[in-house]
Design an enzyme around this catalytic site. Sequence first.
Site, PDB file in Angstrom:
ATOM      1  N   LYS A  10       4.897   5.323   9.747  1.00 55.33           N
ATOM      2  CA  LYS A  10       3.436   5.322   9.992  1.00 55.33           C
ATOM      3  C   LYS A  10       2.944   6.507  10.698  1.00 55.33           C
ATOM      4  CE  LYS A  10      -0.809   2.848   9.392  1.00 55.33           C
ATOM      5  NZ  LYS A  10      -1.371   1.327   9.283  1.00 55.33           N
ATOM      6  N   GLU A  43       4.336   3.372  -4.381  1.00 54.59           N
ATOM      7  CA  GLU A  43       3.463   2.230  -3.645  1.00 54.59           C
ATOM      8  C   GLU A  43       1.846   3.098  -3.998  1.00 54.59           C
ATOM      9  OE1 GLU A  43       3.938   2.152   0.559  1.00 54.59           O
ATOM     10  OE2 GLU A  43       4.425   4.600   0.544  1.00 54.59           O
TER      11      GLU A  43
END
Length: 150
Positions: A10, A43
Amino acid sequence: DQRWDRRDIKTIQLLPNCIAKQEAFKRDAFEAIMVMKDGSITEGASSNLWMVDKYNQLVTRQASSAILNGITKLSLTSIASTQKYKIVERSFTVDEAKEAKELFVTSATAIVTPIIQLNDDLIADGRVGPVALALRSSYLENTGLHETLF
């Protein structure tokens, strides 16, 4: 999916996710689904994707450098396991997703949100499935969150 090879980290380099999310918004869609060149789904732009397959298994992408493994995904995996759902962690294609009994996304903001349409294709005739609803309820109960917050 135009992101680099370490989607699991991230960082502030989430521009492709932001662009995909903006494109989804322009098309009145809740989420953008990230698809690799081989047709496999990684995703959502800001979520993890799950499907209930024809064998009633919960299928979601395995944790790897190909996805950002969400906290909600991890929590839901634990909850689903205790409820005796069969969880299969593997990649799946857009075509498989279109044939799913149910599709749903998980994230901190979406919790467990059913997906009833993928592009122009209805999932399970456009009906919200019982597994997603049950898992959403269990997640909220286990976390102490309340539906009225969302």
